[in-house]
Design an enzyme around this catalytic site. Structure first.
Site, mmCIF file in Angstrom:
data_model
loop_
_atom_site.group_PDB
_atom_site.id
_atom_site.type_symbol
_atom_site.label_atom_id
_atom_site.label_comp_id
_atom_site.label_asym_id
_atom_site.label_seq_id
_atom_site.Cartn_x
_atom_site.Cartn_y
_atom_site.Cartn_z
ATOM 1 N N GLU A 276 1.483 -3.172 -13.984
ATOM 2 C CA GLU A 276 1.314 -3.086 -12.527
ATOM 3 C C GLU A 276 -0.026 -3.655 -12.087
ATOM 4 O O GLU A 276 -0.123 -4.289 -11.045
ATOM 5 C CB GLU A 276 1.432 -1.623 -12.079
ATOM 6 C CG GLU A 276 1.680 -1.458 -10.574
ATOM 7 C CD GLU A 276 0.419 -1.477 -9.722
ATOM 8 O OE1 GLU A 276 0.525 -1.762 -8.515
ATOM 9 O OE2 GLU A 276 -0.689 -1.228 -10.239
ATOM 10 N N ASP B 63 -0.147 1.316 -17.317
ATOM 11 C CA ASP B 63 -1.294 0.427 -17.516
ATOM 12 C C ASP B 63 -2.366 0.798 -16.498
ATOM 13 O O ASP B 63 -2.079 1.404 -15.468
ATOM 14 C CB ASP B 63 -0.889 -1.041 -17.363
ATOM 15 C CG ASP B 63 -0.357 -1.351 -15.975
ATOM 16 O OD1 ASP B 63 0.496 -0.583 -15.487
ATOM 17 O OD2 ASP B 63 -0.819 -2.323 -15.346
HETATM 18 ZN ZN LIG Z 1 -1.399 2.330 -9.321
#
Ligand SMILES: [Zn+2]
Length: 443
Positions: free
Chosen positions: A152, A91
Site C-alpha cells: 500500500e 507494509d
Molecule cells: Zn495506511
C-alpha cells in the site's frame, strides 16, 4: 450474539490483540525499493498464520508480481447473508531510528499507547479485524473476507494489476477499510472522502557538466536554482496552490479549528500555516502539492561548482470532484512552463489514484455509523481524509454498488508516517468492538 457479549469478548481479547499487534510491529515490513525483502515476507507469513488462528475457513496468498503477496482470509456466513470485506495493509513506511524515542521495530507501550512503525498504520487495522472475528468466535453472522495487502505504502499499486483476475473473489456488499481513524481519541468519526495521489519526478538540466562557481558563476545557469524557482512557483505568496486548471471543492462536514490543527501537526511556534480559507478545505477538499525530495549535491562535500542537474519528487493530492489525469497534466504543464532560461526539463508522471467521496446513504454506511456510535457511546462525526488508498478506488470502481466505510484506530495524534508512531490501545479496542458490532448490524 448480543452487543453486551461482543463488548465483553472484545474486552477479554485485549491482551491477545496487543500481543498480535506487537508481533506484527517486530517485522520491519518496508516494501520500498532498496529495503530487505525478508522482513516483508516474514510479515506476510505472520499475517497468514494470524488469520488462520482467528478461525479463517481458508487463507489464500494472492501473489502480486513485483510486490509482496496479499492475504485473503475467508469466514463464510450463513446462506444468503451479505458479504463484508475488511481491508488492512501490513507494509509500512520506512523509519529512521535516530529520530525515534524507542526503536521503531521494538514495540513499547508508554501512556497506554503502543509505539512502533506500523503500530497504527496499518497493523492496528489487522489487529482489529482479528479481534472482531474472535469476538464472534470465528463464526460471524455475515460472510467476511479479510484482505491484507503488502504494497500500500510504496505507491506502485501493483495489486491493482491483480484485481481484474481476483475481482470475483473480492466481491462484497460492504467494503470496510480499516486504515483510517478519528480526529480525537474516543470521538468516533467516519471518513467521507479520500484524496487521490499522484507524483511527478522533475529533472532539470542546464549545463553539460558542473562548472567552477568562481570562474563561471554569475552567468552560468544553475540547475538547482532553476529547479527551486520552478518549485516555488507552485504556490502563491499566501501559500495557496497556484496551478491553473485545478478543480477544488469545499468541505461540507465538520470543520477543524486552526489551533487544534496546529497542535496536531506540531507546527513550531511562530510558524504560520500556508494557504487561505478553512483548514478542512485545505486538507480534504482541495489539491495539495508538496515537494517530497530533492536530488542535488549534498551540503557536506559539495564542490564549489554551479550544479548542472537537479531533480525533485513532487506529490499531488487530488480531491473528490477533480479528474486525476487532468490534475496531473495541469501540474506538469505548470512546472514545464515555469522553467527559467530555457532550462531543459523532463517530467515523469506517476498517475494519480482516483479520489473517493463516500455516499453516506449507501448500504453499510448507516450500519457503520450505528456500530461506531454504540462502541464509543457517542455520536459520530463525518470527516475527510487527506490520505489515499489506491486499492479502495479500484474496488469502488469494480463494485460501484458496494458501500464503503473508512475508519480505524489511527487518531490524528498517531503520528503515522512520522517518528514515534503509536496507537492508543483503548482506541484499538473501541475500534475492534465497532467492527464486531458492524457485522451484527449487517446481519
Ligand atoms: Zn495506511
Amino acid at each position: 450474539m448480543g452487543a453486551a457479549d461482543l463488548r465483553a469478548a472484545v474486552e477479554r481479547d485485549a491482551p491477545r490483540r496487543r500481543a498480535e499487534l506487537e508481533r506484527l510491529v517486530r517485522h520491519a515490513s518496508v516494501a520500498f525499493d532498496g529495503f530487505p525483502r525478508e522482513p516483508v515476507l516474514a510479515a506476510a507469513d505472520a499475517v497468514e498464520a494470524l488469520l488462520r488462528d482467528a478461525g479463517a475457513a481458508d487463507v489464500e496468498r494472492l501473489e502480486v508480481p513485483g510486490d509482496p503477496p496479499a492475504l485473503l482470509g475467508r469466514w463464510p456466513g450463513p446462506a444468503g447473508a451479505p458479504e463484508v470485506l475488511l481491508y488492512a495493509h501490513y507494509d509500512v513506511q520506512p523509519a529512521d531510528p535516530a529520530q525515534w524515542r524507542s526503536d521503531p521495530w521494538t514495540p513499547e507501550v508508554r501512556n497506554g499507547r503502543l509505539h512502533g512503525r506500523g503500530a497504527a498504520d496499518d497493523k492496528s487495522g489487522i489487529a482489529a479485524h482479528l479481534s472482531a472475528l474472535r469476538a464472534w468466535a470465528g463464526r460471524p453472522p455475515v460472510g467476511v473476507k479479510v484482505l491484507v495487502e503488502g504494497g500500500e505504502e510504496n505507491g506502485r499499486q501493483r495489486l491493482l494489476g491483480v484485481l481484474g483476475r481476483e475481482a470475483e473473489r473480492l466481491r462484497a456488499d460492504v467494503l470496510a477499510i480499516g486504515d483510517g481513524g478519528n480526529r480525537r481519541l474516543g470521538e468516533p468519526a467516519l471518513e467521507g472522502s479520500l484524496r487521490g495521489h499522484g507524483k511527478l519526478t522533475v529533472t532539470v538540466r542546464t549545463l553539460e557538466g558542473a562548472l567552477h562557481s568562481g570562474q563561471f558563476g554569475g552567468a552560468a545557469p544553475d540547475a538547482l536554482l532553476a529547479l527551486t524557482r520552478m518549485l516555488a512557483s507552485l504556490h502563491d505568496d499566501a501559500g495557496d496552490v497556484a496551478v491553473a486548471g485545478l478543480r477544488d471543492g469545499a468541505w461540507a462536514g465538520a470543520g477543524i479549528p486552526e489551533d487544534e490543527f496546529r497542535r496536531e501537526a506540531r507546527v513550531l511556534e511562530g510558524v504560520g500555516l500556508p494557504g487561505t480559507g478553512p483548514v478542512a478545505d485545505r486538507i480534504w477538499a482541495r489539491h495539495a502539492v508538496s515537494v517530497l525530495g530533492v536530488d542535488a549535491p549534498a551540503v557536506a562535500g559539495a564542490p564549489n561548482a554551479v550544479p548542472a542537474e537537479a531533480r525533485a519528487l513532487v506529490s499531488v493530492r487530488v480531491p473528490p470532484g477533480a479528474e486525476p489525469a487532468a490534475s496531473m497534466a495541469a501540474v506538469q504543464a505548470h512546472v514545464e512552463a515555469a522553467a527559467p532560461w530555457g532550462a531543459r526539463v523532463e517530467v515523469a508522471v506517476e498517475p494519480a489514484s482516483a479520489p473517493i467521496a463516500v455516499d453516506p446513504g449507501a448500504p453499510g454506511a448507516a450500519a457503520a455509523e450505528r456500530a461506531l456510535a454504540a462502541a464509543y457511546g457517542r455520536p459520530v462525526e463525518r470527516i475527510g481524509s487527506g490520505g489515499s488508498i489506491p486499492l479502495v478506488a479500484a474496488l469502488h470502481a469494480a463494485f460501484p454498488e458496494a458501500g464503503i466505510v473508512i475508519w480505524g484506530a489511527q487518531d490524528a495524534g498517531a503520528r503515522i508516517h512520522a517518528a514515534d508512531e503509536r496507537v492508543d490501545l483503548g482506541e484499538l479496542g473501541r475500534f475492534a468492538l465497532a467492527e464486531a458490532l458492524l457485522l451484527a448490524e449487517l446481519a
